[in-house]
Design a protein around this motif. Structure first.
Motif, mmCIF file in Angstrom:
data_model
loop_
_atom_site.group_PDB
_atom_site.id
_atom_site.type_symbol
_atom_site.label_atom_id
_atom_site.label_comp_id
_atom_site.label_asym_id
_atom_site.label_seq_id
_atom_site.Cartn_x
_atom_site.Cartn_y
_atom_site.Cartn_z
ATOM 1 N N LEU A 12 0.741 -1.204 -0.108
ATOM 2 C CA LEU A 12 -0.066 -0.203 0.034
ATOM 3 C C LEU A 12 0.985 1.293 -0.087
ATOM 4 O O LEU A 12 0.701 2.162 -0.773
ATOM 5 N N LEU A 13 2.102 1.479 0.621
ATOM 6 C CA LEU A 13 2.934 2.560 0.907
ATOM 7 C C LEU A 13 3.356 2.675 -0.353
ATOM 8 O O LEU A 13 3.824 3.910 -0.800
ATOM 9 N N ASN A 14 3.651 1.628 -1.024
ATOM 10 C CA ASN A 14 4.424 1.534 -2.330
ATOM 11 C C ASN A 14 3.634 1.866 -3.702
ATOM 12 O O ASN A 14 4.124 1.440 -4.762
ATOM 13 N N THR A 15 2.421 2.210 -3.484
ATOM 14 C CA THR A 15 1.460 2.131 -4.710
ATOM 15 C C THR A 15 1.724 3.593 -5.375
ATOM 16 O O THR A 15 0.999 3.922 -6.314
ATOM 17 N N ARG A 16 2.648 4.444 -4.899
ATOM 18 C CA ARG A 16 2.899 5.502 -5.757
ATOM 19 C C ARG A 16 4.359 5.781 -6.216
ATOM 20 O O ARG A 16 4.952 6.682 -5.987
ATOM 21 N N GLU A 57 -2.146 7.778 2.637
ATOM 22 C CA GLU A 57 -1.634 8.902 2.862
ATOM 23 C C GLU A 57 -1.179 8.957 4.211
ATOM 24 O O GLU A 57 -0.327 9.494 4.805
ATOM 25 N N HIS A 58 -2.294 8.880 5.322
ATOM 26 C CA HIS A 58 -2.050 8.646 6.622
ATOM 27 C C HIS A 58 -0.803 7.577 7.105
ATOM 28 O O HIS A 58 0.027 8.445 8.130
ATOM 29 N N VAL A 59 -0.762 6.725 6.516
ATOM 30 C CA VAL A 59 0.345 5.719 7.130
ATOM 31 C C VAL A 59 1.704 6.353 6.515
ATOM 32 O O VAL A 59 2.740 6.246 7.417
ATOM 33 N N GLN A 61 2.374 9.516 6.152
ATOM 34 C CA GLN A 61 2.761 10.655 7.143
ATOM 35 C C GLN A 61 3.014 10.022 8.398
ATOM 36 O O GLN A 61 4.019 10.918 8.967
ATOM 37 N N VAL A 62 2.600 9.010 8.724
ATOM 38 C CA VAL A 62 3.023 8.537 10.328
ATOM 39 C C VAL A 62 4.379 8.043 10.383
ATOM 40 O O VAL A 62 5.234 8.430 11.207
ATOM 41 N N VAL A 63 4.791 7.274 9.220
ATOM 42 C CA VAL A 63 6.244 6.652 9.141
ATOM 43 C C VAL A 63 6.953 7.970 8.890
ATOM 44 O O VAL A 63 8.416 7.719 9.537
ATOM 45 N N LEU A 64 6.737 8.845 8.201
ATOM 46 C CA LEU A 64 7.571 10.107 8.091
ATOM 47 C C LEU A 64 7.688 10.872 9.255
ATOM 48 O O LEU A 64 8.645 11.835 9.089
ATOM 49 N N GLY A 65 7.117 10.790 10.121
ATOM 50 C CA GLY A 65 7.012 11.602 11.386
ATOM 51 C C GLY A 65 6.272 12.689 11.143
ATOM 52 O O GLY A 65 6.305 13.659 12.021
ATOM 53 N N ARG A 66 5.395 12.868 10.312
ATOM 54 C CA ARG A 66 4.887 14.044 10.000
ATOM 55 C C ARG A 66 3.180 14.170 10.619
ATOM 56 O O ARG A 66 2.701 15.171 10.578
#
Length: 175
Positions: A12-16, A57-59, A61-66
């Motif tokens: 999911l994270l890598n769909t972009r 988008e939410h995950v 942003q969480v992983v990136l610490g934003r």
């Protein structure tokens, strides 16, 4: 936690991905998003696709610490787990609406990784790449989503930057 769910989280994270400087969103087109979802056990309904797009988008942003982890809470609304005991042992069954199952699995996988492999889910070290990696190496030193692509590019770039100052432009050794 099943490896399948960790792979689902990464998928999911890598769909972009960015290819040749252009982002290719695998969930932008409804037909492609439906294929993506159903290939992973989802329903492919418009409701599920909307949940997955927001969750991605939410995950990230969480992983990136934003963003705080609490932004993931909506994906777990109405979700619970039921114990199932068999001769093989105890396993937990995810109980939720079919349209919410993939999103719930992604959040549960993120929580497991965050607890058991802290700091190992991270963005690729190539600033031009939008992919994430889950570092399962013993040393926890993986930097790129793929050594074959981003790793080689970054190493070649660093080598070029180190060596380009050693000779004047347009001159090769022996001239």
């Amino acid at each position: 936690m099943a490896d399948d769910d960790c792979e689902l989280l990464l998928a999911l994270l890598n769909t972009r991905p960015v290819k040749d400087g252009v982002e290719h969103d695998e969930l932008a087109d409804d037909r492609a998003a439906r294929r993506w979802s159903t290939a992973r056990g989802g329903t492919g309904t418009p409701h599920e696709l909307g949940l997955l797009r927001r969750l991605r988008e939410h995950v990230s942003q969480v992983v990136l610490g934003r963003a705080p982890a609490t932004v993931l809470a909506a994906a777990l609304d109405g979700v619970h787990q039921r114990p199932h005991l068999s001769d093989a042992g105890l396993r937990w069954e995810l109980v939720t609406e079919p349209d919410r199952r993939l999103a719930a699995r992604v959040v549960l996988a993120w929580a497991w990784v965050d607890e058991h492999l802290p700091g190992r889910l991270r963005p690729c070290g190539n600033d031009e790449c939008r992919l994430f990696l889950l570092d399962r190496s013993k040393a926890n030193r993986a930097r790129w989503c793929s050594m074959a692509t981003c790793g080689n590019r970054m190493k070649a770039r660093r080598h070029y930057e180190r060596t380009r100052g050693s000779a004047p432009p347009g001159r090769t050794s022996g001239q």
